[in-house]
Design an enzyme around this catalytic site. Sequence first.
Site, PDB file in Angstrom:
ATOM      1  N   GLY A 147       0.824  -1.194   0.000  1.00 49.82           N
ATOM      2  CA  GLY A 147       0.000   0.000   0.000  1.00 49.82           C
ATOM      3  C   GLY A 147       0.863   1.250   0.000  1.00 49.82           C
ATOM      4  O   GLY A 147       2.033   1.220   0.387  1.00 49.82           O
ATOM      5  N   CYS A 148       0.286   2.355  -0.439  1.00 46.87           N
ATOM      6  CA  CYS A 148       1.058   3.597  -0.569  1.00 46.87           C
ATOM      7  C   CYS A 148       1.489   4.141   0.793  1.00 46.87           C
ATOM      8  O   CYS A 148       2.664   4.469   1.002  1.00 46.87           O
ATOM      9  CB  CYS A 148       0.261   4.636  -1.350  1.00 46.87           C
ATOM     10  SG  CYS A 148      -1.425   4.920  -0.747  1.00 46.87           S
ATOM     11  N   TYR A 149       0.552   4.236   1.739  1.00 46.41           N
ATOM     12  CA  TYR A 149       0.914   4.694   3.075  1.00 46.41           C
ATOM     13  C   TYR A 149       1.913   3.727   3.709  1.00 46.41           C
ATOM     14  O   TYR A 149       2.880   4.138   4.361  1.00 46.41           O
ATOM     15  CB  TYR A 149      -0.316   4.773   3.971  1.00 46.41           C
ATOM     16  CG  TYR A 149      -1.195   5.972   3.787  1.00 46.41           C
ATOM     17  CD1 TYR A 149      -0.706   7.270   3.935  1.00 46.41           C
ATOM     18  CD2 TYR A 149      -2.560   5.822   3.491  1.00 46.41           C
ATOM     19  CE1 TYR A 149      -1.533   8.376   3.794  1.00 46.41           C
ATOM     20  CE2 TYR A 149      -3.395   6.915   3.343  1.00 46.41           C
ATOM     21  CZ  TYR A 149      -2.880   8.201   3.494  1.00 46.41           C
ATOM     22  OH  TYR A 149      -3.707   9.285   3.352  1.00 46.41           O
ATOM     23  N   ALA A 150       1.670   2.426   3.531  1.00 47.87           N
ATOM     24  CA  ALA A 150       2.545   1.424   4.124  1.00 47.87           C
ATOM     25  C   ALA A 150       3.972   1.576   3.615  1.00 47.87           C
ATOM     26  O   ALA A 150       4.938   1.474   4.382  1.00 47.87           O
ATOM     27  CB  ALA A 150       2.014   0.026   3.828  1.00 47.87           C
ATOM     28  N   SER A 152       5.456   4.289   2.545  1.00 52.01           N
ATOM     29  CA  SER A 152       6.047   5.491   3.141  1.00 52.01           C
ATOM     30  C   SER A 152       6.484   5.247   4.580  1.00 52.01           C
ATOM     31  O   SER A 152       7.594   5.607   4.980  1.00 52.01           O
ATOM     32  CB  SER A 152       5.030   6.638   3.081  1.00 52.01           C
ATOM     33  OG  SER A 152       5.535   7.788   3.720  1.00 52.01           O
TER      34      SER A 152
END
Length: 344
Positions: A147-150, A152
């Site tokens: 995932g994108c947040y993950a 980061s």
Amino acid sequence: MIQVGIIGGTGYVGAELVRLLSNHNKVKISGISSAQYKGKSISSIYPGFYGLNELVCESQQEVMEKSDLMFLALPSGLSESIVEKAIHKDKVCIDMGADFRFKNEALYKKWYGKSFLAHSLHEQAVYGLPELNREYIRKSQIIGNPGCYATSVELALLPLISGGLIEENGIIADCKSGVTGSGKNLTESSHFVNCNESFAPYKVANHRHTPEIEENLSNISKENVKLTFVPHLIPINRGILSTIYTTPKKPMDIEKVHEKYCEFYKKENFVKVLPLGEISKINNVRLSNYCHISLHFDEENNKLIVISCLDNMMKGSAGQGIQNMNILLGFDETEGLTDVPAIF
């Protein structure tokens, strides 16, 4: 030339894959599928492709038959049955959704409301964070793109967690994302009048990337890592900024910590540890596959603050998917991903 298909080629992630793969020197896009736009060209949906890419949307089966490798850019829960068919045909699959991000079925069921349909597929699947699992990615046929947040948060914390430098509990991840992170289909919060000139948290302490982050960091730490994760929607098209607050286990020397980060990521093409005193900013990574990390120490409160920035459509999604593809196909990892970030 490797034939690459995109299942779900007209969503934001699918369109970004088309954009990036159109400039890749080692592969050819064999086809794209779309349930909504079957029979229509990608340029009629995204006019930026006009005269550059005129692929016509087909069925999933048609794309599968003529592809060596497939990206599945679908909502979570829709990829597993397709991957099962593709693996029987000896295809390579990179799932951009959450179907193959978890090894713990109970976690997946709790947060996504679904059970694993084919346990053998999940045993084969590799979590596609190259900086963590590169050697496993090389040997895999199924990749669960993070995932994108993950991405980061995990990139920000890997050096600290792996070195046992911070408390595993009490981590706070305060994250902001542009509206493309919520996908192409409109929601109440992504309507222009509701997100423009506004800034608001959502899914507070209840976002699906929380267990993904905790599972992967716990596997590295060998301890039970827990964090409070609060995402926010900001009125920009693309980008993620994560401000992460951690508590050091021992007296902190920020210069030595900075040296550890530089050593940890010195061989990584797409993670840049900024000099001390610099601050990571979204506009410095936009339209690129780079993640910028900056380190800051609050001596009064004994908090090490890590700021991580990336483009959610690139290193947070399509760019990282292509990075994974390059690794498993034996290409130069940077192929098709070397664009310098937008300057303004």
